[in-house]
Motif scaffolding. Structure first.
Motif, PDB file in Angstrom:
ATOM      1  N   VAL A 146      46.872  42.735  27.853  1.00 28.84           N
ATOM      2  CA  VAL A 146      47.973  43.581  27.389  1.00 28.84           C
ATOM      3  C   VAL A 146      48.057  44.905  28.149  1.00 28.84           C
ATOM      4  CG1 VAL A 146      48.110  42.555  25.097  1.00 28.84           C
ATOM      5  CG2 VAL A 146      46.593  44.500  25.472  1.00 28.84           C
ATOM      6  N   GLY A 147      47.237  45.086  29.153  1.00 29.85           N
ATOM      7  CA  GLY A 147      47.348  46.264  30.006  1.00 29.85           C
ATOM      8  C   GLY A 147      46.393  47.391  29.695  1.00 29.85           C
TER       9      GLY A 147
ATOM     10  N   VAL B 186      41.740  51.527  25.509  1.00 26.56           N
ATOM     11  CA  VAL B 186      42.191  52.685  26.272  1.00 26.56           C
ATOM     12  C   VAL B 186      43.247  52.174  27.255  1.00 26.56           C
ATOM     13  CG1 VAL B 186      41.513  54.540  27.841  1.00 26.56           C
ATOM     14  CG2 VAL B 186      39.932  53.764  26.056  1.00 26.56           C
ATOM     15  N   TYR B 187      44.395  52.825  27.294  1.00 26.36           N
ATOM     16  CA  TYR B 187      45.501  52.346  28.138  1.00 26.36           C
ATOM     17  C   TYR B 187      46.348  53.517  28.600  1.00 26.36           C
ATOM     18  CZ  TYR B 187      47.757  52.890  23.648  1.00 26.36           C
ATOM     19  OH  TYR B 187      48.195  53.409  22.464  1.00 26.36           O
TER      20      TYR B 187
ATOM     21  N   ILE C 279      45.585  59.828  20.595  1.00 30.71           N
ATOM     22  CA  ILE C 279      44.972  58.789  19.772  1.00 30.71           C
ATOM     23  C   ILE C 279      46.105  58.193  18.935  1.00 30.71           C
ATOM     24  CG2 ILE C 279      43.233  58.242  18.034  1.00 30.71           C
ATOM     25  CD1 ILE C 279      41.990  59.449  20.511  1.00 30.71           C
ATOM     26  N   GLN C 280      46.354  56.905  19.101  1.00 30.48           N
ATOM     27  CA  GLN C 280      47.437  56.266  18.351  1.00 30.48           C
ATOM     28  C   GLN C 280      46.857  55.497  17.180  1.00 30.48           C
ATOM     29  OE1 GLN C 280      49.898  54.284  21.505  1.00 30.48           O
ATOM     30  NE2 GLN C 280      51.424  55.539  20.472  1.00 30.48           N
ATOM     31  N   MET C 281      47.071  56.013  15.993  1.00 29.42           N
ATOM     32  CA  MET C 281      46.645  55.341  14.766  1.00 29.42           C
ATOM     33  C   MET C 281      47.830  54.516  14.283  1.00 29.42           C
ATOM     34  SD  MET C 281      43.596  56.347  14.560  1.00 29.42           S
ATOM     35  CE  MET C 281      43.098  55.753  12.974  1.00 29.42           C
TER      36      MET C 281
ATOM     37  N   ILE D 250      48.708  45.339  20.178  1.00 27.19           N
ATOM     38  CA  ILE D 250      50.168  45.450  20.092  1.00 27.19           C
ATOM     39  C   ILE D 250      50.623  46.839  20.526  1.00 27.19           C
ATOM     40  CG2 ILE D 250      52.102  45.485  18.464  1.00 27.19           C
ATOM     41  CD1 ILE D 250      50.680  43.253  16.929  1.00 27.19           C
ATOM     42  N   VAL D 251      49.910  47.871  20.061  1.00 35.60           N
ATOM     43  CA  VAL D 251      50.255  49.248  20.450  1.00 35.60           C
ATOM     44  C   VAL D 251      50.129  49.408  21.960  1.00 35.60           C
ATOM     45  CG1 VAL D 251      49.578  51.656  20.206  1.00 35.60           C
ATOM     46  CG2 VAL D 251      49.632  50.191  18.210  1.00 35.60           C
ATOM     47  N   CYS D 252      49.083  48.850  22.539  1.00 38.95           N
ATOM     48  CA  CYS D 252      48.882  48.928  23.985  1.00 38.95           C
ATOM     49  C   CYS D 252      49.998  48.197  24.718  1.00 38.95           C
ATOM     50  CB  CYS D 252      47.521  48.328  24.341  1.00 38.95           C
ATOM     51  SG  CYS D 252      47.211  48.219  26.105  1.00 38.95           S
ATOM     52  N   GLU D 253      50.322  47.010  24.255  1.00 36.61           N
ATOM     53  CA  GLU D 253      51.370  46.220  24.910  1.00 36.61           C
ATOM     54  C   GLU D 253      52.705  46.957  24.888  1.00 36.61           C
ATOM     55  OE1 GLU D 253      52.872  41.586  24.802  1.00 36.61           O
ATOM     56  OE2 GLU D 253      51.610  42.353  23.198  1.00 36.61           O
TER      57      GLU D 253
END
Length: 137
Positions: A75-76, A94-95, A106-108, A117-120
């Protein structure tokens, strides 16, 4: 969760959904209304409760860092994990930007969502904005 348990759960839900129209077809209207208002929701709730119980009693799957890293790479991102003092494993991805001068966020994510999914969704955008994202799973 295996295919067998997912299939069983789907069959259980479909059988409950199909019984509502059948209730109106085969029994009196008053009984069908009672069934639809009282019994069907209770059976629906009970099926979710039993399914949750079934999942809870399953033994935890062993953590494999190599699988987590491969999944993050798809997913990158870069999959990482830490072991807490009480023995729990916290995995995160980490992306975004790889530059040293990148800002860090920081994405919660919300319920029902994973770091993958957040990374994608955000990896390419954060790379363009020179931001490094960290999302725990």
């Amino acid at each position: 969760m295996g295919l067998r348990s997912a299939t069983s759960f789907t069959c259980l839900l479909l059988s409950e959904i199909i019984t509502v129209p059948l209730a109106f077809w085969f029994i009196s209207t008053l009984h069908a209304i009672v069934y639809t208002i009282l019994i069907f929701p209770a059976l629906f709730w009970l099926s979710f409760l039993l399914y949750g119980w079934f999942i809870k009693i399953q033994p935890p799957k062993p953590f494999k860092g190599s699988e987590q890293q491969a999944s993050a790479k798809r997913v990158g991102g870069h999959g990482k994990h830490v072991l807490t003092s009480d023995g729990r494993i916290v995995e995160y991805i980490v992306y975004g930007s790889d530059r040293d001068d990148a800002d860090v966020i920081i994405q919660m994510h919300g319920a029902g969502c994973t770091a993958g999914i957040v990374c994608e969704w955000n990896a390419s955008m954060l790379k363009q904005l020179n931001i490094k994202g960290i999302a725990p799973t």
